[in-house]
Design an enzyme around this catalytic site. Structure first.
Site, PDB file in Angstrom:
ATOM      1  N   ASP A 119       0.857  -1.192   0.000  1.00 21.23           N
ATOM      2  CA  ASP A 119       0.000   0.000   0.000  1.00 21.23           C
ATOM      3  C   ASP A 119       0.891   1.239   0.000  1.00 21.23           C
ATOM      4  OD1 ASP A 119      -1.818   2.014   0.534  1.00 21.23           O
ATOM      5  OD2 ASP A 119      -2.043   1.476   2.653  1.00 21.23           O
ATOM      6  N   ASP A 167      -3.921   4.003   2.807  1.00 21.69           N
ATOM      7  CA  ASP A 167      -5.368   3.789   3.014  1.00 21.69           C
ATOM      8  C   ASP A 167      -5.684   2.349   3.435  1.00 21.69           C
ATOM      9  OD1 ASP A 167      -5.019   2.381   0.670  1.00 21.69           O
ATOM     10  OD2 ASP A 167      -6.537   3.464  -0.482  1.00 21.69           O
ATOM     11  N   ASP A 183      -1.962  -1.193  -3.742  1.00 25.97           N
ATOM     12  CA  ASP A 183      -2.212  -0.440  -4.973  1.00 25.97           C
ATOM     13  C   ASP A 183      -1.067  -0.640  -5.969  1.00 25.97           C
ATOM     14  OD1 ASP A 183      -0.187   1.353  -3.979  1.00 25.97           O
ATOM     15  OD2 ASP A 183      -1.738   2.277  -2.725  1.00 25.97           O
ATOM     16  N   ASP A 201     -10.952 -15.334 -16.027  1.00 26.26           N
ATOM     17  CA  ASP A 201     -11.756 -15.769 -14.889  1.00 26.26           C
ATOM     18  C   ASP A 201     -12.837 -16.751 -15.347  1.00 26.26           C
ATOM     19  OD1 ASP A 201     -12.295 -15.310 -12.024  1.00 26.26           O
ATOM     20  OD2 ASP A 201     -14.227 -14.571 -12.716  1.00 26.26           O
ATOM     21  N   GLU A 247      -8.820 -19.938 -16.181  1.00 30.96           N
ATOM     22  CA  GLU A 247      -9.208 -20.553 -14.907  1.00 30.96           C
ATOM     23  C   GLU A 247     -10.384 -21.481 -15.217  1.00 30.96           C
ATOM     24  OE1 GLU A 247     -10.979 -19.653 -10.477  1.00 30.96           O
ATOM     25  OE2 GLU A 247     -11.814 -18.738 -12.245  1.00 30.96           O
TER      26      GLU A 247
HETATM   27  O1  ISL Z   1     -13.461 -20.173  -4.801  1.00 33.40           O
HETATM   28  C1  ISL Z   1     -13.797 -21.235  -5.267  1.00 33.40           C
HETATM   29  C2  ISL Z   1     -13.736 -22.393  -4.415  1.00 33.40           C
HETATM   30  O2  ISL Z   1     -13.203 -22.035  -3.194  1.00 33.40           O
HETATM   31  C3  ISL Z   1     -14.193 -21.403  -6.657  1.00 33.40           C
HETATM   32  O3  ISL Z   1     -15.404 -21.999  -6.804  1.00 33.40           O
HETATM   33  C4  ISL Z   1     -14.198 -20.039  -7.337  1.00 33.40           C
HETATM   34  O4  ISL Z   1     -15.328 -19.350  -6.967  1.00 33.40           O
HETATM   35  C5  ISL Z   1     -14.158 -20.228  -8.813  1.00 33.40           C
HETATM   36  O5  ISL Z   1     -12.976 -20.834  -9.113  1.00 33.40           O
HETATM   37  C6  ISL Z   1     -14.160 -18.919  -9.552  1.00 33.40           C
HETATM   38  O6  ISL Z   1     -13.152 -18.067  -9.106  1.00 33.40           O
HETATM   39  C7  ISL Z   1     -12.990 -16.855  -9.777  1.00 33.40           C
HETATM   40  O7  ISL Z   1     -14.202 -16.198 -10.071  1.00 33.40           O
HETATM   41  C8  ISL Z   1     -14.976 -15.757  -8.965  1.00 33.40           C
HETATM   42  C9  ISL Z   1     -14.140 -14.974  -7.948  1.00 33.40           C
HETATM   43  O8  ISL Z   1     -14.876 -14.809  -6.775  1.00 33.40           O
HETATM   44  C10 ISL Z   1     -12.853 -15.689  -7.634  1.00 33.40           C
HETATM   45  O9  ISL Z   1     -12.059 -14.922  -6.761  1.00 33.40           O
HETATM   46  C11 ISL Z   1     -12.149 -15.936  -8.936  1.00 33.40           C
HETATM   47  O10 ISL Z   1     -10.861 -16.476  -8.776  1.00 33.40           O
HETATM   48  C12 ISL Z   1     -16.068 -14.890  -9.532  1.00 33.40           C
HETATM   49  O11 ISL Z   1     -15.526 -13.909 -10.379  1.00 33.40           O
END
Ligand code: ISL
Length: 513
Positions: A22, A26, A30, A200, A246
């Protein structure tokens, strides 16, 4: 930096932006803070960083709820700060992945605001709205990952779909306009010279067209491969960039279908993170992962921790023993072809933090009443001195726990036996050896408590990595004259080059070259 397929064997370090450093007091990390600590990351010996979302967001899901994909949230800085960070990372030889969140936006995104303000807006169809069932209940039985129904009612009475929090409405990838928007978003960041994107929930974008009941119909539809084909064309216009998806599935055969020449470059492999500290199971899991991903013409990834998972020393039993086991598995994974993805703080041996209920932030804690994800998201511990531990001069957004006094960069710098020094040594050796190592991996038979892998070097030598998961040391027979021990994750290994006998300490891993 030379382009090419740098991503194949890159070691990537995940920076959880809110918790790294940070710069303005705050209590929230960042971009300028990250820039001030880039020297540390480069010295660690990783090849790339992945930055979690720093886009404008109401932070209902820690920034995975985005209101503008082409800007920086003022909490984290400005686009100018991003450009400076990127330039400095590149100057230090670090590539940079940014996060892209295509499955859903924030409810506060102007697209969704337009969609709920006016049913006839063209953006209405950018999301998935459906009328209630005859009795007023949701259109089907799909569940949100964060708990409860995946449907929430909009003010006009229709339901909208959200596979995650109700503040994260899912986009409708059957509408071509959504595709166009995301192509532009990718090009925006590619033109700024990011090296790659972490995508994601890459398996979530398409849902069964007819909304058939059953959660398996809410995810992982083949139509999503069409998106990766298009995205691959976009990214291939630029030199040396990569996607890592992911794909949160434990079916590795299926995950491997997400990668390939016309799909994603890499996908996270979460199976190893779910595997217990057991040589037989680890061996089978790793071997299968390697086969599948190398066969696809890409490369595997190796994940033990991230901002969603319980930190691996805790999963391995916690305390010094959990840390020791974590170091052992890490040493094995770093010996393999493919990309290890490390998570900030694991190089300090951080365990899951104890976050008091009144300091919890993660929506999954509140909606599921489960363990929540705050415990792996507490700030980096840079110095001994509380209260800020070098992370902040203010009040940190998540509190430190007891371990911060013992596991921090300042103390570990001074201790040659620390987890930090172990990571540096392993990464330096990997960098030194990897260019000469062939990708083929041997699996010699070994003691049931040991995983043994070999990789031939170009100059006719062999790297042998041995993980011993037993509570006592184990002896193995290597070729006489096989070399010397260059890395040991804990304790003291012995190798007699005359007889070829290698002694691996309990719950430790060793490299011999
Ligand atoms: O966190 C999980 C299990 O502990 C997973 O089901 C996770 O929610 C999933 O892999 C998706 O993760 C990603 O998308 C989510 C977000 O909350 C997570 O931080 C991200 O890594 C929604 O955008």
């Amino acid at each position: 930096m030379a382009a090419g397929a740098w991503w194949r064997d890159a070691v990537v370090y995940e920076i959880y932006v809110r918790s790294f450093a940070d710069s303005d007091g705050d209590g929230v990390g960042d971009l300028a803070g990250i820039r001030s600590r880039l020297g540390y990351v480069a010295d660690l010996g990783v090849d790339a960083i992945w930055l979690t979302p720093f886009y404008p967001s109401p932070m209902h899901d820690a920034g995975y709820d985005v209101t503008d994909y082409c800007d920086v949230d003022p909490r984290f800085g400005t686009l100018a700060d991003f450009d400076l960070l990127l330039a400095e990372a590149h100057a230090l030889g670090l590539r940079v992945y940014v996060d892209v969140v295509p499955n859903h936006t924030s409810v506060e995104h102007p697209w969704f605001q337009a969609a709920i303000a006016d049913r006839s807006s063209p953006m209405r169809d950018w999301y998935i709205f459906r009328p209630p069932a005859a009795d007023g209940s949701p259109p089907n039985d799909w569940k949100s990952v964060f708990g409860g129904s995946a449907w929430t009612r909009a003010p006009d009475g229709d339901y909208y779909l959200h596979l995650f929090d109700s503040s994260q409405p899912d986009l409708n990838w059957r509408n071509p306009a959504v595709h166009e928007q995301f192509h532009a978003i990718l090009r925006f960041w590619l033109a700024r010279e990011v090296d790659g994107f972490r995508i994601d929930v890459a398996h979530a974008l398409y849902k069964d067209r007819d909304l058939h009941p059953g959660d398996r119909n809410a995810w992982d539809q083949d139509e999503v491969f069409g998106v990766w084909r298009e995205w691959r064309k976009v990214i291939d216009d630029y030199d040396g960039r990569a996607f890592v998806g992911e794909v949160f599935l434990y079916d590795m055969d299926r995950v491997a279908q997400y990668v390939g020449r016309t799909r994603l470059h890499q996908a996270f492999n979460f199976v190893v993170a779910r595997t217990p500290f057991d040589a037989t199971v680890l061996r089978a899991t790793i071997r299968r992962s390697l086969e599948l991903f190398l066969r696809s013409g890409t490369s595997p990834t190796w994940v033990l921790s991230n901002h969603d998972l319980v930190r691996h020393p805790t999963r391995y039993g916690g305390g010094e023993r959990g840390v020791r086991r974590g170091r052992a598995v890490t040493a094995l994974l770093l010996a393999l072809p493919g990309s290890p993805y490390l998570y900030q703080g694991e190089e300090l041996g951080l365990e899951q933090s104890d976050v008091p209920p009144d300091r919890r932030q993660d929506p999954t804690w509140f909606r599921q009443g489960g363990i929540g994800r705050d415990g792996c998201r507490t700030p980096m511990t840079w110095t001994v001195a509380a209260p800020g531990h070098g992370f902040t001069t203010g009040d940190p957004w998540l509190p430190f726990d007891e371990q911060a006094r013992a596991r921090n960069v300042e103390l570990e710098e001074a201790d040659p036996g620390s987890t930090l020094h172990f990571y540096r040594r392993a990464l330096a050796l990997r960098r030194e050896l990897a260019p000469s190592l062939r990708r083929s991996v041997g699996w010699p038979d070994a003691h049931a408590d040991c995983v043994v892998v070999t990789r031939p070097t170009r100059d006719g030598r062999t790297l042998t990595a041995v993980l011993n998961t037993a509570r006592a040391s184990r002896q193995l027979q290597l070729d006489a004259g096989a070399g010397a021990v260059v890395l040991c994750s804990a304790g003291r290994a012995r190798f007699d080059p005359g007889t070829g006998t290698l002694t691996v300490p309990a719950e430790a891993a060793v490299w011999v070259v």
